[in-house]
Design a protein around this motif. Structure first.
Motif, PDB file in Angstrom:
ATOM      1  N   MET A 135       0.841  -1.203   0.000  1.00 31.35           N
ATOM      2  CA  MET A 135       0.000   0.000   0.000  1.00 31.35           C
ATOM      3  C   MET A 135       0.871   1.246   0.000  1.00 31.35           C
ATOM      4  SD  MET A 135      -2.857   1.224   2.810  1.00 31.35           S
ATOM      5  CE  MET A 135      -4.023  -0.039   2.306  1.00 31.35           C
ATOM      6  N   ASN A 136       0.614   2.151  -0.935  1.00 33.44           N
ATOM      7  CA  ASN A 136       1.369   3.396  -1.023  1.00 33.44           C
ATOM      8  C   ASN A 136       0.667   4.487  -0.215  1.00 33.44           C
ATOM      9  OD1 ASN A 136       3.148   2.151  -2.732  1.00 33.44           O
ATOM     10  ND2 ASN A 136       2.378   3.117  -4.593  1.00 33.44           N
ATOM     11  N   VAL A 137       1.368   4.975   0.800  1.00 32.04           N
ATOM     12  CA  VAL A 137       0.806   5.991   1.687  1.00 32.04           C
ATOM     13  C   VAL A 137       1.602   7.277   1.545  1.00 32.04           C
ATOM     14  CG1 VAL A 137       0.209   6.598   4.061  1.00 32.04           C
ATOM     15  CG2 VAL A 137       0.107   4.208   3.314  1.00 32.04           C
ATOM     16  N   PRO A 147       5.727   5.456   4.733  1.00 32.08           N
ATOM     17  CA  PRO A 147       5.119   6.207   3.621  1.00 32.08           C
ATOM     18  C   PRO A 147       6.058   6.270   2.426  1.00 32.08           C
ATOM     19  CG  PRO A 147       5.879   7.697   5.343  1.00 32.08           C
ATOM     20  CD  PRO A 147       6.040   6.309   5.882  1.00 32.08           C
ATOM     21  N   VAL A 148       5.474   6.418   1.246  1.00 33.97           N
ATOM     22  CA  VAL A 148       6.284   6.521   0.030  1.00 33.97           C
ATOM     23  C   VAL A 148       6.631   7.964  -0.282  1.00 33.97           C
ATOM     24  CG1 VAL A 148       5.364   4.400  -0.956  1.00 33.97           C
ATOM     25  CG2 VAL A 148       4.228   6.586  -1.451  1.00 33.97           C
ATOM     26  N   ASP A 204      -2.281   5.104  -2.561  1.00 32.98           N
ATOM     27  CA  ASP A 204      -3.546   4.443  -2.233  1.00 32.98           C
ATOM     28  C   ASP A 204      -4.260   5.223  -1.135  1.00 32.98           C
ATOM     29  OD1 ASP A 204      -3.209   1.966  -3.881  1.00 32.98           O
ATOM     30  OD2 ASP A 204      -1.467   1.715  -2.565  1.00 32.98           O
ATOM     31  N   VAL A 205      -3.459   5.859  -0.268  1.00 29.53           N
ATOM     32  CA  VAL A 205      -3.981   6.655   0.844  1.00 29.53           C
ATOM     33  C   VAL A 205      -3.148   7.924   0.954  1.00 29.53           C
ATOM     34  CG1 VAL A 205      -4.373   6.787   3.339  1.00 29.53           C
ATOM     35  CG2 VAL A 205      -4.777   4.631   2.121  1.00 29.53           C
ATOM     36  N   VAL A 206      -3.819   9.063   1.098  1.00 25.55           N
ATOM     37  CA  VAL A 206      -3.154  10.326   1.376  1.00 25.55           C
ATOM     38  C   VAL A 206      -3.689  10.841   2.705  1.00 25.55           C
ATOM     39  CG1 VAL A 206      -2.796  12.720   0.646  1.00 25.55           C
ATOM     40  CG2 VAL A 206      -2.918  10.901  -1.073  1.00 25.55           C
ATOM     41  N   LEU A 236      -5.334   2.033   6.646  1.00 24.63           N
ATOM     42  CA  LEU A 236      -4.134   1.227   6.405  1.00 24.63           C
ATOM     43  C   LEU A 236      -4.313  -0.227   6.814  1.00 24.63           C
ATOM     44  CD1 LEU A 236      -1.325   3.665   7.679  1.00 24.63           C
ATOM     45  CD2 LEU A 236      -2.489   3.592   5.468  1.00 24.63           C
ATOM     46  N   ASP A 237      -5.503  -0.574   7.301  1.00 19.22           N
ATOM     47  CA  ASP A 237      -5.775  -1.932   7.799  1.00 19.22           C
ATOM     48  C   ASP A 237      -4.809  -2.289   8.939  1.00 19.22           C
ATOM     49  OD1 ASP A 237      -7.125  -4.336   7.963  1.00 19.22           O
ATOM     50  OD2 ASP A 237      -5.887  -5.337   6.450  1.00 19.22           O
ATOM     51  N   ARG A 238      -4.666  -1.352   9.874  1.00 18.98           N
ATOM     52  CA  ARG A 238      -3.775  -1.556  11.031  1.00 18.98           C
ATOM     53  C   ARG A 238      -4.525  -1.273  12.337  1.00 18.98           C
ATOM     54  NH1 ARG A 238       1.805  -2.708   9.936  1.00 18.98           N
ATOM     55  NH2 ARG A 238       1.810  -3.200   7.699  1.00 18.98           N
ATOM     56  N   GLU A 239      -5.769  -1.661  12.412  1.00 20.31           N
ATOM     57  CA  GLU A 239      -6.596  -1.312  13.561  1.00 20.31           C
ATOM     58  C   GLU A 239      -6.120  -1.970  14.858  1.00 20.31           C
ATOM     59  OE1 GLU A 239     -11.012  -0.596  12.281  1.00 20.31           O
ATOM     60  OE2 GLU A 239     -10.157  -2.106  10.932  1.00 20.31           O
TER      61      GLU A 239
END
Length: 299
Positions: free
Chosen positions: A1-3, A21-22, A81-83, A134-137
């Motif tokens: 996942m690109n953050v 993060p990227v 994918d997420v900003v 981020l699916d890190r709950e």
């Protein structure tokens, strides 16, 4: 996942959740490896100028397109994918509305997560919001539990005596820190009479500070480390009545690294509460590291 993270506090949250993060903003520098990532945000303000000059530049930039520029080419190259953006302060980072417009106009297929913290609870909520994206709950639950436990330990040790405390997050003009800072000071065992929790940081008349007469004064300009704070101390020390303040008379004026600790609503905000406790009640709590805070006389 690109953050992609567009502000330092969000970058710290992303790393704390176990994701690298990227791309980041030009100010992201913790953890240290964050500074090695490509930057997709530029500032239109000279951060090395004096506090008065920076204030003037910010006002001018705000009336002419904003303080920050989003590098759209770099954002496209990051293929996010997420900003993670923010809505708490136009001066602190690029505004979420600018980000949302850019994502739509560039046709990027990504989620924009907007942080907007004004309290400790809001910071925890922002951690959870980023974690969901981020699916890190589960990681977020563990992180927040640890932060809450540390806050409780500080609060449990706070003495009944609560000295008057003021935290300044700018010196020209003089501004009293708001948002999460009143809550941090209260947790550290101080009275914070110049702002209520969740209040915005706003310029104040010097006469208000003198009338309040803080017993502990913490100088922590937004974006300034200790060296830059020292260079701008004349903004305060040359004010009428400075030497009459109780905090000055009793040698309880401190410079604190505002850049890393007071103005970043991320996981290290609990470090900030612990360090403030050491300034407010040095006989009860451990002293802050000298690269974080120290008496003005020792700068």
């Amino acid at each position: 996942m690109n953050v992609v993270s567009l502000l330092p506090s969000a970058t710290e949250i992303v790393y704390a959740l176990g994701v690298e993060p990227v791309a980041v903003s030009h100010e992201c520098d913790f953890p240290p490896e964050a500074a090695e990532q490509p930057a997709v945000v530029r500032s239109r303000v000279d951060a090395g100028a004096s506090s008065g000059e920076i204030d003037a530049q910010v006002l001018e930039a705000a009336s002419d397109g904003g303080v920050y520029e989003l590098d759209r080419e770099a954002l496209v190259a990051a293929d996010p994918d997420v900003v993670v953006s923010q809505g708490v302060c136009d001066v602190c980072a690029v505004d979420s509305a600018v980000v949302t417009d850019a994502v739509r106009e560039l046709g990027l297929d990504c989620e924009v997560v907007t942080t907007d913290p004004h309290s400790l609870g809001d910071i925890y909520d922002d951690i959870r919001a980023v974690a969901r994206a981020l699916d890190r709950e589960e990681r977020a639950d563990q992180l927040i539990t640890g932060l809450r436990e540390r806050v409780e330990r500080v609060q449990e040790r706070a003495p009944i005596e609560r000295p008057r405390v003021a935290v300044l997050d700018w010196t020209n003009p003089v501004m009293v820190a708001g948002h999460w800072v009143p809550e941090l000071v209260a947790g550290a065992g101080g009275e914070y009479g110049l702002a209520d929790p969740r209040d915005h940081s706003t310029p104040r008349e010097w006469s208000e500070i003198r009338e309040y007469d803080p017993e502990v004064l913490v100088v922590a300009p937004c974006g300034f480390g200790l060296d830059q704070t020292r260079e701008n101390l004349g903004d305060l020390t040359e004010l009428d009545g400075w030497n009459d303040l109780t905090a000055v008379k009793e040698g309880r004026v401190y410079a604190m690294d505002g850049h890393h600790y007071v103005n970043r609503p991320g996981p290290r905000v609990v470090d900030t509460m612990e360090y403030l406790a050491g300034l407010v009640h040095p006989d009860v709590y451990d002293a802050a590291p000298r690269d974080v805070a120290r008496p003005l006389a020792e700068l």
